[in-house]
Design a protein around this motif. Sequence first.
Motif, PDB file in Angstrom:
ATOM      1  N   MET A 238      -8.478  -9.888  34.923  1.00 25.77           N
ATOM      2  CA  MET A 238      -9.539 -10.830  35.260  1.00 25.77           C
ATOM      3  C   MET A 238      -9.482 -12.077  34.355  1.00 25.77           C
ATOM      4  SD  MET A 238     -11.364  -9.690  37.810  1.00 25.77           S
ATOM      5  CE  MET A 238     -12.953 -10.501  37.667  1.00 25.77           C
ATOM      6  N   LEU A 239      -9.146 -11.880  33.105  1.00 28.21           N
ATOM      7  CA  LEU A 239      -9.140 -13.004  32.167  1.00 28.21           C
ATOM      8  C   LEU A 239      -7.885 -13.859  32.281  1.00 28.21           C
ATOM      9  CD1 LEU A 239     -10.610 -11.331  28.956  1.00 28.21           C
ATOM     10  CD2 LEU A 239     -11.794 -12.693  30.692  1.00 28.21           C
ATOM     11  N   LEU A 240      -6.841 -13.340  32.926  1.00 28.06           N
ATOM     12  CA  LEU A 240      -5.628 -14.133  33.105  1.00 28.06           C
ATOM     13  C   LEU A 240      -5.887 -15.384  33.932  1.00 28.06           C
ATOM     14  CD1 LEU A 240      -2.900 -11.403  33.750  1.00 28.06           C
ATOM     15  CD2 LEU A 240      -3.113 -12.898  31.768  1.00 28.06           C
ATOM     16  N   ALA A 241      -6.963 -15.385  34.709  1.00 28.70           N
ATOM     17  CA  ALA A 241      -7.291 -16.547  35.535  1.00 28.70           C
ATOM     18  C   ALA A 241      -7.583 -17.780  34.686  1.00 28.70           C
ATOM     19  CB  ALA A 241      -8.485 -16.231  36.430  1.00 28.70           C
ATOM     20  N   TYR A 242      -7.941 -17.581  33.406  1.00 26.09           N
ATOM     21  CA  TYR A 242      -8.237 -18.708  32.530  1.00 26.09           C
ATOM     22  C   TYR A 242      -6.971 -19.372  31.993  1.00 26.09           C
ATOM     23  CZ  TYR A 242     -13.178 -17.453  32.401  1.00 26.09           C
ATOM     24  OH  TYR A 242     -14.479 -17.191  32.744  1.00 26.09           O
ATOM     25  N   LEU A 243      -5.838 -18.713  32.142  1.00 25.78           N
ATOM     26  CA  LEU A 243      -4.597 -19.249  31.604  1.00 25.78           C
ATOM     27  C   LEU A 243      -3.865 -20.079  32.649  1.00 25.78           C
ATOM     28  CD1 LEU A 243      -3.201 -16.123  29.728  1.00 25.78           C
ATOM     29  CD2 LEU A 243      -4.609 -17.970  28.815  1.00 25.78           C
ATOM     30  N   PRO A 244      -3.097 -21.083  32.233  1.00 28.01           N
ATOM     31  CA  PRO A 244      -2.259 -21.817  33.184  1.00 28.01           C
ATOM     32  C   PRO A 244      -1.296 -20.874  33.894  1.00 28.01           C
ATOM     33  CG  PRO A 244      -2.354 -22.942  31.065  1.00 28.01           C
ATOM     34  CD  PRO A 244      -3.004 -21.604  30.865  1.00 28.01           C
ATOM     35  N   GLU A 245      -0.935 -21.212  35.107  1.00 26.23           N
ATOM     36  CA  GLU A 245      -0.098 -20.345  35.931  1.00 26.23           C
ATOM     37  C   GLU A 245       1.200 -19.955  35.227  1.00 26.23           C
ATOM     38  OE1 GLU A 245       0.723 -17.981  39.058  1.00 26.23           O
ATOM     39  OE2 GLU A 245      -1.078 -19.233  38.925  1.00 26.23           O
ATOM     40  N   LYS A 246       1.817 -20.888  34.515  1.00 29.84           N
ATOM     41  CA  LYS A 246       3.108 -20.624  33.890  1.00 29.84           C
ATOM     42  C   LYS A 246       3.018 -19.609  32.757  1.00 29.84           C
ATOM     43  CE  LYS A 246       2.697 -24.615  30.789  1.00 29.84           C
ATOM     44  NZ  LYS A 246       3.331 -25.881  30.358  1.00 29.84           N
ATOM     45  N   HIS A 247       1.788 -19.377  32.227  1.00 30.97           N
ATOM     46  CA  HIS A 247       1.626 -18.426  31.130  1.00 30.97           C
ATOM     47  C   HIS A 247       1.168 -17.047  31.603  1.00 30.97           C
ATOM     48  CE1 HIS A 247       2.410 -21.492  28.262  1.00 30.97           C
ATOM     49  NE2 HIS A 247       1.285 -22.155  28.468  1.00 30.97           N
ATOM     50  N   ARG A 248       0.805 -16.923  32.879  1.00 29.41           N
ATOM     51  CA  ARG A 248       0.190 -15.676  33.304  1.00 29.41           C
ATOM     52  C   ARG A 248       1.188 -14.525  33.364  1.00 29.41           C
ATOM     53  NH1 ARG A 248      -3.794 -17.820  38.178  1.00 29.41           N
ATOM     54  NH2 ARG A 248      -4.894 -19.340  36.879  1.00 29.41           N
ATOM     55  N   HIS A 249       2.439 -14.795  33.709  1.00 34.18           N
ATOM     56  CA  HIS A 249       3.405 -13.700  33.840  1.00 34.18           C
ATOM     57  C   HIS A 249       3.663 -13.030  32.501  1.00 34.18           C
ATOM     58  CE1 HIS A 249       6.740 -11.335  35.334  1.00 34.18           C
ATOM     59  NE2 HIS A 249       7.495 -11.808  34.351  1.00 34.18           N
ATOM     60  N   GLU A 250       3.913 -13.858  31.468  1.00 31.88           N
ATOM     61  CA  GLU A 250       4.185 -13.266  30.151  1.00 31.88           C
ATOM     62  C   GLU A 250       2.948 -12.648  29.542  1.00 31.88           C
ATOM     63  OE1 GLU A 250       4.562 -16.077  26.741  1.00 31.88           O
ATOM     64  OE2 GLU A 250       4.747 -17.567  28.337  1.00 31.88           O
ATOM     65  N   GLU A 251       1.769 -13.137  29.993  1.00 30.20           N
ATOM     66  CA  GLU A 251       0.536 -12.559  29.484  1.00 30.20           C
ATOM     67  C   GLU A 251       0.111 -11.340  30.283  1.00 30.20           C
ATOM     68  OE1 GLU A 251      -1.131 -13.398  26.815  1.00 30.20           O
ATOM     69  OE2 GLU A 251       0.523 -14.758  26.490  1.00 30.20           O
ATOM     70  N   GLY A 252       0.770 -11.102  31.409  1.00 29.56           N
ATOM     71  CA  GLY A 252       0.292 -10.079  32.308  1.00 29.56           C
ATOM     72  C   GLY A 252       0.778  -8.674  32.024  1.00 29.56           C
ATOM     73  N   GLU A 253       1.408  -8.481  30.889  1.00 27.63           N
ATOM     74  CA  GLU A 253       1.826  -7.130  30.529  1.00 27.63           C
ATOM     75  C   GLU A 253       0.606  -6.237  30.328  1.00 27.63           C
ATOM     76  OE1 GLU A 253       4.206  -7.418  27.153  1.00 27.63           O
ATOM     77  OE2 GLU A 253       5.670  -8.792  28.026  1.00 27.63           O
ATOM     78  N   LEU A 254       0.595  -5.094  30.948  1.00 24.87           N
ATOM     79  CA  LEU A 254      -0.584  -4.227  30.915  1.00 24.87           C
ATOM     80  C   LEU A 254      -0.709  -3.515  29.581  1.00 24.87           C
ATOM     81  CD1 LEU A 254      -0.362  -2.675  34.491  1.00 24.87           C
ATOM     82  CD2 LEU A 254      -1.572  -4.730  33.742  1.00 24.87           C
TER      83      LEU A 254
END
Length: 257
Positions: A238-254
């Motif tokens: 849910m909080l990944l929506a606050y990040l720019p699109e280019k950063h979401r993949h690397e931040e999306g590790e569970l």
Amino acid sequence: MDIATLLGLISGAIVLSTLILMGGDFRMFYDIHAVIIIFGGSFAATLIRFPMSAMIHGLPLGAKLAFQLSSLSARDLVDELARIAEVARKQGPVGLEKVETSEPFLAKGIRYVADGYDLEFIRDNLERDRDNFLLHLNEGSKIYRAIGDCAPAFGMIGTLLGMVQMFSNMSDPSKLGPFMAVALLATLYGALVANLICLPIADKLHGRLIDEETNRTLIIDGILMIRDSKSPTLVREMLLAYLPEKHRHEEGELVPA
């Protein structure tokens, strides 16, 4: 500390000092009349524009935050909140009492959850805290921009005063030099105050305002989800929506369950 602000001011001072020393000394570029018209006039005009309460809060807060970096970026906050959610899921709200963070606003939200406050109470207090902080930060940005706008204008006023005094004393050549110095140095001081100090600080505070609004809203949403006992994976997603699109993949590790 924001090293960019400090380096910028130091670099500007070095450039100016070098140019001054290549053609004379610092005494040539100092005039008390020009100082009075620029700093006194700009401050007086800014006082007219803003209430005293805004000046009291905005000036020191702006000066402080111009040299201070956020303790955690939005990227760090997503990971931090996911970690806190994991602690809350395993140990319950009581476990949050041992959680430490370098972000004061986040620490306040954690304390509210650990103390078992109602969801609406947490939301209202954190949103009020965020809005007040952003209000004062916005005031600081506007005040520094106002000073930056006033300084060149008062430099021109100082120039006009110096020219009037110079032409009024054409019969006394000994007075022409000092009055011409006032005229030129007032313009110089106004340009320097505006373009090296106040306007850059105003722009930096505006950028900081945008970052703080995002970060604090992200924290509020994360804290409310933790209060609702949401899973760490859901909190992160849910909080990944606050990040720019280019950063979401690397931040999306569970977060491991």
